[in-house]
Write a protein that holds these residues in place. Structure first.
Motif, PDB file in Angstrom:
ATOM      1  N   LEU A 139      13.716  39.284   5.934  1.00 12.51           N
ATOM      2  CA  LEU A 139      15.170  39.424   5.932  1.00 12.51           C
ATOM      3  C   LEU A 139      15.762  39.232   7.322  1.00 12.51           C
ATOM      4  CD1 LEU A 139      15.403  42.629   3.699  1.00 12.51           C
ATOM      5  CD2 LEU A 139      15.640  40.241   2.977  1.00 12.51           C
ATOM      6  N   SER A 140      17.059  38.988   7.360  1.00 13.29           N
ATOM      7  CA  SER A 140      17.788  38.920   8.624  1.00 13.29           C
ATOM      8  C   SER A 140      17.876  40.319   9.223  1.00 13.29           C
ATOM      9  CB  SER A 140      19.201  38.393   8.376  1.00 13.29           C
ATOM     10  OG  SER A 140      19.949  39.361   7.649  1.00 13.29           O
ATOM     11  N   PRO A 141      18.239  40.453  10.499  1.00  8.63           N
ATOM     12  CA  PRO A 141      18.352  41.795  11.086  1.00  8.63           C
ATOM     13  C   PRO A 141      19.264  42.727  10.302  1.00  8.63           C
ATOM     14  CG  PRO A 141      18.355  40.161  12.817  1.00  8.63           C
ATOM     15  CD  PRO A 141      18.408  39.402  11.527  1.00  8.63           C
ATOM     16  N   LYS A 142      20.460  42.263   9.933  1.00 13.10           N
ATOM     17  CA  LYS A 142      21.365  43.134   9.183  1.00 13.10           C
ATOM     18  C   LYS A 142      20.771  43.500   7.826  1.00 13.10           C
ATOM     19  CE  LYS A 142      25.950  43.666   7.188  1.00 13.10           C
ATOM     20  NZ  LYS A 142      25.401  44.232   5.950  1.00 13.10           N
ATOM     21  N   ALA A 143      20.233  42.510   7.125  1.00 12.82           N
ATOM     22  CA  ALA A 143      19.670  42.782   5.806  1.00 12.82           C
ATOM     23  C   ALA A 143      18.446  43.687   5.902  1.00 12.82           C
ATOM     24  CB  ALA A 143      19.311  41.470   5.113  1.00 12.82           C
ATOM     25  N   ALA A 144      17.650  43.514   6.958  1.00  6.16           N
ATOM     26  CA  ALA A 144      16.474  44.370   7.142  1.00  6.16           C
ATOM     27  C   ALA A 144      16.886  45.809   7.401  1.00  6.16           C
ATOM     28  CB  ALA A 144      15.618  43.844   8.296  1.00  6.16           C
ATOM     29  N   ALA A 145      17.950  46.002   8.192  1.00  4.65           N
ATOM     30  CA  ALA A 145      18.445  47.354   8.451  1.00  4.65           C
ATOM     31  C   ALA A 145      19.010  47.970   7.174  1.00  4.65           C
ATOM     32  CB  ALA A 145      19.508  47.325   9.544  1.00  4.65           C
ATOM     33  N   ASP A 146      19.805  47.198   6.426  1.00  5.05           N
ATOM     34  CA  ASP A 146      20.354  47.685   5.163  1.00  5.05           C
ATOM     35  C   ASP A 146      19.234  48.074   4.200  1.00  5.05           C
ATOM     36  OD1 ASP A 146      22.873  47.151   6.175  1.00  5.05           O
ATOM     37  OD2 ASP A 146      23.218  45.385   4.915  1.00  5.05           O
ATOM     38  N   ASN A 147      18.228  47.233   4.120  1.00  3.48           N
ATOM     39  CA  ASN A 147      17.112  47.471   3.211  1.00  3.48           C
ATOM     40  C   ASN A 147      16.334  48.717   3.594  1.00  3.48           C
ATOM     41  OD1 ASN A 147      13.903  46.836   2.858  1.00  3.48           O
ATOM     42  ND2 ASN A 147      15.069  46.186   1.062  1.00  3.48           N
ATOM     43  N   GLN A 194      25.083  50.053  19.702  1.00  4.07           N
ATOM     44  CA  GLN A 194      24.341  50.769  18.664  1.00  4.07           C
ATOM     45  C   GLN A 194      24.093  52.234  19.017  1.00  4.07           C
ATOM     46  OE1 GLN A 194      23.626  47.739  19.819  1.00  4.07           O
ATOM     47  NE2 GLN A 194      23.888  46.455  17.994  1.00  4.07           N
ATOM     48  N   ARG A 195      24.066  52.563  20.277  1.00  6.59           N
ATOM     49  CA  ARG A 195      23.813  53.959  20.682  1.00  6.59           C
ATOM     50  C   ARG A 195      24.935  54.887  20.235  1.00  6.59           C
ATOM     51  NH1 ARG A 195      24.428  54.729  27.153  1.00  6.59           N
ATOM     52  NH2 ARG A 195      23.929  56.842  26.476  1.00  6.59           N
ATOM     53  N   PHE A 196      26.117  54.336  19.919  1.00  8.05           N
ATOM     54  CA  PHE A 196      27.260  55.155  19.529  1.00  8.05           C
ATOM     55  C   PHE A 196      27.439  55.259  18.014  1.00  8.05           C
ATOM     56  CE2 PHE A 196      28.473  53.361  23.724  1.00  8.05           C
ATOM     57  CZ  PHE A 196      28.495  54.550  24.432  1.00  8.05           C
ATOM     58  N   GLU A 197      26.585  54.596  17.247  1.00 12.22           N
ATOM     59  CA  GLU A 197      26.712  54.618  15.784  1.00 12.22           C
ATOM     60  C   GLU A 197      26.500  56.037  15.251  1.00 12.22           C
ATOM     61  OE1 GLU A 197      27.482  54.063  12.171  1.00 12.22           O
ATOM     62  OE2 GLU A 197      27.530  52.213  13.382  1.00 12.22           O
ATOM     63  N   LYS A 198      27.444  56.521  14.454  1.00 11.71           N
ATOM     64  CA  LYS A 198      27.371  57.897  13.955  1.00 11.71           C
ATOM     65  C   LYS A 198      27.283  57.994  12.435  1.00 11.71           C
ATOM     66  CE  LYS A 198      27.833  59.510  18.117  1.00 11.71           C
ATOM     67  NZ  LYS A 198      26.618  59.998  18.814  1.00 11.71           N
ATOM     68  N   LYS A 199      27.469  56.885  11.714  1.00 20.95           N
ATOM     69  CA  LYS A 199      27.495  56.943  10.255  1.00 20.95           C
ATOM     70  C   LYS A 199      26.255  56.337   9.610  1.00 20.95           C
ATOM     71  CE  LYS A 199      32.549  56.991   9.944  1.00 20.95           C
ATOM     72  NZ  LYS A 199      33.752  56.304   9.402  1.00 20.95           N
ATOM     73  N   ARG A 200      25.807  55.223  10.125  1.00 16.43           N
ATOM     74  CA  ARG A 200      24.639  54.568   9.527  1.00 16.43           C
ATOM     75  C   ARG A 200      23.364  55.343   9.830  1.00 16.43           C
ATOM     76  NH1 ARG A 200      24.565  48.096   9.435  1.00 16.43           N
ATOM     77  NH2 ARG A 200      22.637  48.740   8.430  1.00 16.43           N
ATOM     78  N   TRP A 201      22.387  55.170   8.979  1.00 16.46           N
ATOM     79  CA  TRP A 201      21.054  55.725   9.219  1.00 16.46           C
ATOM     80  C   TRP A 201      20.224  54.747  10.040  1.00 16.46           C
ATOM     81  CZ3 TRP A 201      18.896  58.286   4.103  1.00 16.46           C
ATOM     82  CH2 TRP A 201      19.830  59.223   3.639  1.00 16.46           C
ATOM     83  N   VAL A 202      20.348  53.468   9.682  1.00 17.99           N
ATOM     84  CA  VAL A 202      19.600  52.404  10.354  1.00 17.99           C
ATOM     85  C   VAL A 202      20.587  51.313  10.726  1.00 17.99           C
ATOM     86  CG1 VAL A 202      17.684  50.766  10.193  1.00 17.99           C
ATOM     87  CG2 VAL A 202      17.593  52.925   8.898  1.00 17.99           C
ATOM     88  N   THR A 203      20.545  50.862  11.962  1.00 13.71           N
ATOM     89  CA  THR A 203      21.411  49.782  12.393  1.00 13.71           C
ATOM     90  C   THR A 203      20.572  48.637  12.942  1.00 13.71           C
ATOM     91  OG1 THR A 203      23.410  49.241  13.647  1.00 13.71           O
ATOM     92  CG2 THR A 203      21.794  50.675  14.728  1.00 13.71           C
TER      93      THR A 203
END
Length: 280
Positions: A139-147, A194-203
């Motif tokens: 998968l692409s980076p975004k799709a791999a993170a989503d997965n 990415q260090r500031f992400e507060k909602k996602r589990w995986v980015t």
């Protein structure tokens, strides 16, 4: 796999850093134990006992032990865990393995954290392959993170992984981290958003300042929801980052280091060799 909670795309631009004084990055206070050793060999011995003891504790309390690995030199420092007496005494059948970050490359690539862990650790102990949660490398980076996030949410829904009462994020038993000379942990870098992400589990990140550029990573809310975190740091090139983090004094004008934000729910244990601790 259908996503449990689709997430928006995000920018991977280099961060236009606010002034350090305006950045609210103060982690909650956690119990911190700083252990210093004469050599990396001594660190490896102590780390093996620490992990084995936690394995016994969590398996006794809840029936399994969830462990989150990172890359770098960590796997080499775990080498004593696959030797006697631990190879035969640890209940490997109860282990669940995850990665705090991964390079978006084929799993058999020399750049893969999975391959690093498999060659140096996982291939030497009887952990069931169905208990090893590697990324989907097609998968692409975004799709791999989503997965990866969707798979974690599935494990939470099945009550395989609990949720932190304090944060609402998944709560792993032990997360094993190293740091970089720039103070990055996982793939959360000082000058990346990415260090500031507060909602996602995986980015995800597509412009990592350290190659390879495409990666996925746990976010800080997930990292800091862990019960225990071991910061395993060896080598003189890391002494400045260790001094800043444990000394708590940021040099004027320097962006706060990501490793300063690490704060698990129960205990943070630093494993330092003489060189890494040389400026304390």
């Amino acid at each position: 796999m259908a996503l449990a909670n689709p997430v928006d795309n995000q920018s991977n631009n280099v961060l236009k850093c606010p002034s350090p004084a305006s950045m609210d990055l103060t982690p909650r206070k956690c119990k911190t134990n700083v252990r210093k050793f004469q050599s990396e060999e001594d660190v490896a011995k102590a780390l093996a006992k620490y992990v084995a003891d936690l394995s016994e504790k969590y398996i006794r309390e809840k029936g399994y032990f969830s462990v989150v690995l990172s890359g770098g030199t960590l796997i080499h420092t775990l080498r004593k865990l696959v030797e006697c007496p631990y190879k035969g005494s640890v209940d490997w059948s109860k282990w669940l393995i995850f990665w705090v970050d991964e390079r978006v490359v084929p799993l058999n690539s020399p750049d893969s954290n999975y391959k690093l862990a498999y060659d140096g650790f996982l291939s030497k102990v009887p952990i069931s392959p169905c208990h090893i949660y590697a990324i989907n490398d097609n998968l692409s980076p975004k799709a791999a993170a989503d997965n990866y996030e969707a798979r974690l949410k599935n494990l939470v829904n099945k009550e395989t992984i609990p949720v932190s009462d304090a944060s609402g994020f998944p709560k792993f038993d032990l997360l094993l981290l190293g740091i970089g000379p720039d103070g990055h942990v996982a793939s959360l870098f000082p000058t990346r958003l990415q260090r500031f992400e507060k909602k996602r589990w995986v980015t995800f990140i597509t412009d990592s300042p350290k190659p390879p550029p495409e990666r996925i990573t746990f976010t800080f809310p997930v990292i800091n929801s862990s019960s225990e975190i071991a910061m395993v740091v060896t080598g003189s090139e890391l002494a400045d980052a260790v001094k800043i983090t444990l000394g708590g004094i940021l040099p004027p004008g320097l962006t706060p280091l990501p490793c300063m934000e690490v704060s698990p729910e129960e205990e943070l244990t630093w494993f330092l060799d003489k060189d890494a601790a040389s400026k304390l």
